[in-house]
Scaffold this active site. Structure first.
Site, short mmCIF file in Angstrom:
data_model
loop_
_atom_site.label_atom_id
_atom_site.label_comp_id
_atom_site.label_asym_id
_atom_site.label_seq_id
_atom_site.Cartn_x
_atom_site.Cartn_y
_atom_site.Cartn_z
CD GLU A 254 -13.58 -72.84 6.64
OE1 GLU A 254 -13.06 -73.03 5.53
OE2 GLU A 254 -14.75 -72.46 6.78
CG ASP B 204 -17.76 -71.45 1.33
OD1 ASP B 204 -17.70 -71.81 2.52
OD2 ASP B 204 -17.98 -72.22 0.38
CG ASP C 95 -20.68 -77.66 3.45
OD1 ASP C 95 -21.30 -76.60 3.22
OD2 ASP C 95 -19.61 -77.96 2.91
C1 GLC Z 1 -18.81 -75.18 0.52
C2 GLC Z 1 -19.86 -74.31 1.19
C3 GLC Z 1 -21.17 -74.47 0.44
C4 GLC Z 1 -20.98 -74.09 -1.01
C5 GLC Z 1 -19.87 -74.94 -1.62
C6 GLC Z 1 -19.55 -74.51 -3.04
O1 GLC Z 1 -19.11 -76.51 0.66
O2 GLC Z 1 -19.99 -74.63 2.53
O3 GLC Z 1 -22.17 -73.69 1.03
O4 GLC Z 1 -22.16 -74.26 -1.70
O5 GLC Z 1 -18.70 -74.84 -0.85
O6 GLC Z 1 -19.12 -73.19 -3.09
#
Ligand code: GLC
Length: 797
Positions: free
Chosen positions: A409, A406, A483
């Site tokens: 980017e 995650d 998200d």
């Molecule tokens: C970001 C991700 C989400 C995750 C959060 C905490 O917002 O997109 O899926 O739960 O980070 O790690």
């Protein structure tokens, strides 16, 4: 998007003249060798290079002879080809077996046709151009009936005609709406449908790129902030051909482990071992299948990757083992940000060995993310990717086989939302700024992670989930769409978004089921789970402060329906898995828009609220609240309502009923589908394969069924099972054959049940020439034949 009227300052008007673009001008000279042509133009240099008869690469560099270096998206080397060149006063003509390129000399403009003489890609009068700000741009003619698909992860409807889209990987928490076009993934590629035929273009540029299919009705353009104008043209002519061509260049998805296709449960966060164990117990007690549980950022010690918090998760090894025995995998999150902490081994190693992104002067770049001030591995270097990948033995030693990437980017908590674009990446000895490489950073993290996992897993297939990506990301990771929110609008948006990801070479994708942000509710979660039954990736996930949305969170009535659809996922897996295998070979998506199967049907061109799984299954979810019916478009042919066996005529719209427990599903008449049984997880044994036959007079039904162990790479050495089910209906006689084509792997099922739908009871059912004794008429309309699995292997003899 910019707040306030400042965004529309008169000086901000953007057009060809204001941007001071210089066209490439006239052709001055050229050289031709084997499969490539090098041209010197007045204001730039051009290379045309055939990769295959149906794929040509075109590179324009305003300043120097084009470099043939590609980004790491590209996995193919050009084939040896026989290209024919001819020339007259005004034009040069290059010809392969599938493509002809007409090069107009003055001004330098390209026109590309397929082997039927159909012009597919033609420069508009502005052609190729560049400016002093280092932008490169290319204008192409747009026909009145051009429709555009692909572009990776984009909001809005299926057909992107009338959209202008930016590619710049961005962590957008809110909003995801039609105005936000730069999300987490950048796939600078699209497929055009023109009069029922398809072709494609892939712009291999990892800086910010823009695709404008909106501003003019006569032409469209694509441009890049910096670097070369480096693009590939794919000849088609069918949409599936374009996908095969694009994935020949950028690679195919490897076959995922079967457990990755089951139902997954996540939340930000299940915060400690006890919560995780209770969660699993709940699934067991309620008899709801489950294949994976995710550990979000709270599992770590102060958000330090490659650690566990000792209080919350005192014994991760035991937890992982215990869950594995229940058939459940644990998938922890790993973000790229490494906490600045001189006493933390990953930070120490990264600093000591020069493994973090830095500025030209050697200063390490730091930015704020979950752990606070952090450094970021420079994934553009092979050496550093290896280091990162190997670090994953921390997880694999505990028995973990899946990782969730995650924030790659990369997301940084600042105004620009990302790393300083002035950072200078190592890029394997060809240093480039972050501005030049931004869009590929996340995919390279995926490459490091996938390859590291693969090396550590002793022949088991890794599972990797990623938020960010670039073209080719399918080689390493499953993509989820970030998200989203618990809005019906976001359920609606997920359909075209996932269909276009599929059209962009990424077959394995899906949204957070139930919605990530805001509070879900029973009805929304029910409808979303029904849709999730058929999204290639099926995970329920939600955020920190939202209400719980596990399947039982909204009362028994909803729980029962949600459970039924999670179970349905397992019933459908033998069909879905075969489609995954097809995707891994051909690059075609599992979940696909109708336009892929019916490109000549106008009704499908922008059909954004229904989709197909493979060629024969049509899914039309309910996407609005308190709605118990909807319009479904069925393309030409006859269709069977999966639940009722009712036959419906295609080529028209139907109003169908859909009580809260019904997801409208239609099967094409003349097809065969395979199903398994309800299981607690994919680890449980598959005892029976059910083959549904929907015979149609004069049209043989055919299904190629694939199966393997679902977890290792042994299939690469031929350890798989493949058979073709065929049914022909002629003059009241039905002939069903099962041809085993490959049986180096023996499937688990002990029997095959063949269910023949929609035939009269006096019909002869003939199986491979032998009338079966065990024929049983279940209803007037459905006939059952049971065959023990060993007979399938002998039935051919
Ligand atoms: C970001 C991700 C989400 C995750 C959060 C905490 O917002 O997109 O899926 O739960 O980070 O790690």
């Amino acid at each position: 998007m910019q707040d306030g009227s400042f965004a529309i300052l008169p000086e901000k008007e953007s057009n060809f003249e204001n941007k001071n673009y210089k066209r490439i001008g006239a052709l001055l000279s050229y050289t031709f060798e084997k499969n490539s042509l090098e041209i010197t133009g007045e204001n730039g240099y051009l290379s045309l290079l055939f990769y295959r008869d149906d794929i040509v690469r075109i590179i324009m560099n305003p300043n120097t002879f084009p470099s043939r270096q590609t980004s790491l998206a590209v996995v193919m080397e050009p084939d040896q080809l026989n290209i024919i060149i001819t020339e007259n006063k005004d034009e040069i003509l290059l010809k392969s077996n599938k493509l002809s390129i007409k090069i107009n000399k003055q001004p330098l403009l390209l026109s590309i046709s397929d082997d039927n003489g159909r012009v597919i890609v033609e420069d508009a009068p502005n052609g190729m151009a560049s400016n002093k700000q280092k932008e490169v741009i290319c204008f192409k003619k747009m026909e009145a009936d051009d429709h555009f698909y692909g572009f990776g992860e984009k909001t809005s409807f299926l057909d992107k005609r009338g959209e202008k889209m930016t590619m710049w990987n961005t962590d957008i928490y809110a909003p995801h709406n039609p105005e936000i076009d730069a999300l987490y993934q950048s796939i600078p590629y699209f497929l055009t449908i023109r009069q029922g035929k398809a072709h494609g273009i892939f712009l291999d540029n990892t800086s910010k790129t823009v695709f404008d299919m909106k501003t003019s009705n006569e032409d469209y353009f694509f441009k890049a902030d910096t670097g070369q104008l480096d693009y590939y043209v794919f000849a088609g002519p069918k949409p599936k051909d374009v996908l095969e061509q694009y994935t020949a260049i950028t690679g195919k998805m490897p076959l995922p482990p079967k457990w990755a296709l089951g139902y997954h449960q996540s939340r930000y966060s299940y915060k400690n071992e006890q919560e995780v164990r209770e969660l699993v117990q709940n699934f067991k007690d309620r008899d709801i299948p489950l294949d994976a549980i995710y550990l979000d950022i709270h599992y770590m010690d102060g958000y330090r990757v490659f650690t566990f918090d000792e209080d919350r998760f005192p014994n991760p090894r035991q937890l992982v083992q215990d869950l594995k025995e229940e058939g459940i995998h644990v998938v922890p999150i790993v973000d790229p940000g490494v906490k600045e902490d001189p006493e933390y081994f990953v930070y120490q190693e990264g600093i000591r060995n020069n493994q973090f992104c830095k500025y030209l002067d050697g200063q390490v770049y730091h930015g704020d993310v979950w752990p606070g001030n952090s450094a970021f591995p420079d994934f553009t270097s092979e050496k550093i990717r290896k280091w990162w990948g190997e670090n994953h033995n921390f997880y694999t030693d505990l028995g973990i086989e899946g990782i969730w990437n995650d924030m790659n980017e990369p997301s940084v908590f600042n105004e620009t939302k990302t790393m300083d674009v002035k950072v200078m990446h190592e890029n394997d000895g060809d240093p480039k700024t972050h501005r030049e490489l931004h869009n590929i950073y996340g995919m390279l993290m995926g490459k490091a992670t996938y390859e590291g996992l693969k090396q550590n897993l002793n022949g088991n297939r890794p599972f990797l989930l990623t938020r960010a990506g670039y073209a080719g990301v399918q080689r390493y990771a499953t993509v989820w769409t970030g998200d989203n929110r618990s809005f019906w609008e976001h359920l609606q948006m997920a359909l075209p978004m996932c269909m276009n990801l599929g059209m962009s070479g990424i077959p394995f994708c899906g949204p957070d089921v139930g919605g990530f942000a805001h509070d879900s509710n029973g009805q929304l979660l029910t409808r979303w789970t029904q849709f999730g039954t058929f999204t290639p990736y099926f995970r329920n996930h939600c955020e920190l402060n939202s209400v719980h949305q596990e399947p039982w969170s909204f009362g028994e009535e909803y729980e029962n329906i949600i459970k039924k659809y999670i179970q349905e996922r397992y019933v459908w897996l033998p069909y879905i898995y075969t489609l995954f295998q097809e995707a891994s070979i051909l690059g075609v998506p599992v979940m696909r828009p109708l336009v892929m199967e019916y490109p000549n049907d106008e009704n499908t061109l922008n059909l954004s609220d229904q989709f197909m799984i493979g060629s024969d299954l049509l899914i039309a979810p309910i996407l609005t609240p308190d709605t118990y019916h909807r319009v479904v478009y069925l393309p030409k042919g006859n269709w069977i309502n999966y639940w009722t066996n009712e036959e419906l005529k295609g080529g028209k719209h139907h109003l169908v009923e859909a009580a809260i427990d019904i997801l409208p599903i239609f099967v094409k008449k003349g097809s065969i589908i395979t199903q398994g049984t309800v299981k607690s997880s994919t680890e449980a044994k598959e005892r029976k394969l059910t083959v549904h036959v929907y015979p149609e007079e004069e049209k043989p039904s055919i299904f190629r069924y694939y199966e393997d162990d679902g977890q290792s790479f042994a299939y690469e050495n031929g350890d798989y099972f493949e058979c073709v089910f065929k049914a022909s209906l002629k003059e009241r006689s039905l002939d069903i054959t099962v041809d085993v084509e490959h049986s180096q792997y023996q499937p688990e099922w002990e029997e095959i049940e063949i269910l023949i739908h929609g035939v009269d009871s006096d019909m002869n059912n003939i199986l491979n020439g032998k009338i079966q004794d065990g024929i049983e008429h279940v209803t007037d309309e459905t006939t059952r034949i049971i065959i023990a699995s060993q007979n399938i292997f002998t039935v051919n003899n």
